[in-house]
Design an enzyme around this catalytic site. Structure first.
Site, PDB file in Angstrom:
ATOM      1  N   CYS A 317     -11.032  -2.983  17.641  1.00  0.00           N
ATOM      2  CA  CYS A 317     -10.562  -1.713  17.087  1.00  0.00           C
ATOM      3  C   CYS A 317     -10.411  -0.654  18.177  1.00  0.00           C
ATOM      4  O   CYS A 317     -11.311  -0.466  18.998  1.00  0.00           O
ATOM      5  CB  CYS A 317     -11.544  -1.224  16.023  1.00  0.00           C
ATOM      6  SG  CYS A 317     -11.019   0.285  15.195  1.00  0.00           S
ATOM      7  N   ARG A 416      -2.976  -0.924   5.424  1.00  0.00           N
ATOM      8  CA  ARG A 416      -4.362  -0.580   5.721  1.00  0.00           C
ATOM      9  C   ARG A 416      -4.469   0.726   6.489  1.00  0.00           C
ATOM     10  O   ARG A 416      -5.431   1.455   6.357  1.00  0.00           O
ATOM     11  CB  ARG A 416      -5.013  -1.711   6.532  1.00  0.00           C
ATOM     12  CG  ARG A 416      -6.496  -1.506   6.786  1.00  0.00           C
ATOM     13  CD  ARG A 416      -7.063  -2.662   7.604  1.00  0.00           C
ATOM     14  NE  ARG A 416      -8.518  -2.691   7.571  1.00  0.00           N
ATOM     15  CZ  ARG A 416      -9.315  -2.067   8.430  1.00  0.00           C
ATOM     16  NH1 ARG A 416      -8.799  -1.330   9.381  1.00  0.00           N
ATOM     17  NH2 ARG A 416     -10.623  -2.161   8.319  1.00  0.00           N
TER      18      ARG A 416
END
Length: 496
Positions: A317, A416
């Site tokens: 991430c 998302r």
């Protein structure tokens, strides 16, 4: 002027646990790792994990294959939602059909079919046991059973009819509809069977019970099962098509849903939760991710059954780099755990929290649990195993597996990350990478669980709840961190 938090945002690596008195009551063999995953009042029924592990809602991690393996070990997978509704629902069905106990058959032929049809059906389904019914469908009268022992490809003609291959109903030992699982297994063992068909009063096949499932259950005593002895499985959803996706997933058998977002403190998640709770009151839904008390309270008041904690701490991430959004995982867990406990005092309702991200080593899992997490969600950890969807490749002298983030261009999971339907304006919040290949899930997970139990034993705790109450945690300096590993020596091997 912006509100400034003077407290440093910290990670798990900056903390250590102080040992407590160890006693015979908390030796590893006596430690209970069960933990709640859905909200409850004291005494109310709720779903509990047998081990505090769930797999991330990621294309590179959570498909039906990994979901089966993890549930058999006592954990839970959330099948990724960045796919069509039909394909996600089919993955759910595959997990629910793979169960220790009463299996619903979905491989049928009629007596007039041929060996060629048997081989084709076996290739399509992977099932070597096939039911033969009067009409070749599930509502027909059971006339026989075919197994791989009933034919020889090298000798039998492909045109040979099923009625000349099958074991006829008259020669079968069967169980009555309503038989208990232990009674069915007794019949299997007494008659040396591999499969026991369960039929109703109309001679229709209702279930099958397999010897291998009994033996497999004995090898996996912590299997996470529902009341029908099917494995439990979760499903990831988004805030865009949930009105269409949720009914299909629940119909397929999903036991618990989870909203998948890099930032869960939003009205979109609130709306999705309230819609699901209003239209499917028996459904369980997790939400997140959040990093503070305000975010937790917002989702708790909306009706979330558990709350995921963590933004930007995952190994793939880059949300913090791209957006400047996030918080150290340890600091986030500590604050949200306090908010969870206050919520319990005010309402009488306990809402489990999940630590999602920031875990690099096995000891980080123990520290996350000690700080208040009820369970952990991991991606990189599970992506390394045989059961994950990523390809196994050889790079140099080592094997690796592919691992990519849901915010990467490869994933193309715009639902998302984007608050807009304009896919052309997206930027990456994840990377495409490799992780070292580690082998089978069960083998690695057993080692991790052993470490966690050993840590809890040293802290004098026999359960996760006791661990959270008794744990004593200390900050460590960068020099202390270095001191904690091998140092000032020449290692014979880089792995230890």
């Amino acid at each position: 002027m912006a509100k400034l938090y003077n407290e440093i945002s910290r990670t798990f690596n900056e903390y250590l646990l102080i040992p407590n008195l160890s006693t015979p009551l908390c030796i590893p063999d006596k430690i209970d790792l069960t933990t709640p995953i859905t909200r409850f009042r004291t005494g109310e029924a709720h779903i509990r994990l047998n081990i505090p592990f769930v797999s991330s809602i990621m294309q590179a991690v959570s498909d039906n294959k990994l979901a089966i393996s993890l549930a058999r070990c006592g954990g839970l997978s959330f099948i990724y939602g960045a796919q069509t509704i039909d394909s996600q629902a089919e993955m759910i069905r595959k997990v629910k059909k793979f169960k220790s106990g009463f299996v619903v058959c979905d491989s049928y032929l009629s007596p007039e079919h041929t060996l060629n049809d048997i081989l084709r059906l076996k290739e399509d389904t992977g099932h070597s046991t096939i039911a033969v019914t009067s009409n070749g469908n599930s509502d027909g009268i059971l006339t026989g059973i075919i197994t791989s022992r009933d034919y020889r490809i090298s000798r039998d003609s492909l045109d040979k009819k099923v009625c000349h291959i099958m074991t006829p109903f008259e020669a079968l030992i069967t169980g009555r509809d309503g038989i208990l699982l232990n009674e069915a297994n007794d019949l299997i063992w007494a008659n040396k069977l591999n499969c026991l068909p369960i039929v109703n009063e109309k001679q229709q096949l209702v279930h099958m019970v397999f010897r291998k499932d009994y033996e497999a259950h004995k090898e996996n005593p912590f299997e996470l099962l529902d009341e029908k002895k099917s494995l439990l499985v979760g499903a990831g959803i988004n805030t865009y098509d949930y009105q269409d996706r949720v009914p299909a997933l629940l119909e397929a058998g999903a036991d618990i849903l989870c909203l998948d977002s890099s930032d869960g403190y939003s009205t979109w998640q609130y709306d999705a939760i309230t819609y699901i709770k209003s239209n499917f009151p028996k459904a369980y839904i997790g939400a997140g991710n959040v990093v503070d008390a305000e975010g937790f309270r917002y989702l708790a008041d909306a009706g979330a059954d558990f709350v995921k904690v963590g933004i930007g701490g995952g190994s793939i991430c880059i949300t913090r780099e791209q957006k400047g959004i996030g918080r150290g995982q340890a600091t986030s867990i500590l604050e949200v755990a306090c908010a969870r406990d206050r919520y319990k005092e005010e309402t009488g309702i306990y809402i489990p929290i999940c630590s999602d991200g920031g875990i690099v080593y096995d000891n980080h899992i123990a520290i996350a649990l000690a700080m208040g997490a009820d369970f952990v969600m991991m991606g990189r950890y599970f992506a390394r195993f045989d059961e994950s969807p990523g390809k196994k490749l050889k790079r140099g002298n080592e094997y690796v597996k592919e691992y990519w983030g849901e915010g990467s261009n490869r994933a193309k999971n715009w639902q998302r990350y984007s608050m807009s339907a304009n896919k052309d304006t997206l930027f990456e919040e994840g990377v495409d990478s490799y992780v070292p290949y580690a082998g089978a899930l069960k083998d690695n997970l057993s080692v991790t669980i052993s470490k966690i139990k050993s840590t809890m034993s040293s802290c004098g705790a026999a359960s996760i709840e006791e661990f959270q109450k008794k744990a004593r945690i200390t900050l460590v300096s960068p020099i202390s961190i270095r001191e904690g590993g091998a140092h000032d020596i020449i290692l014979k091997d880089k792995d230890y």
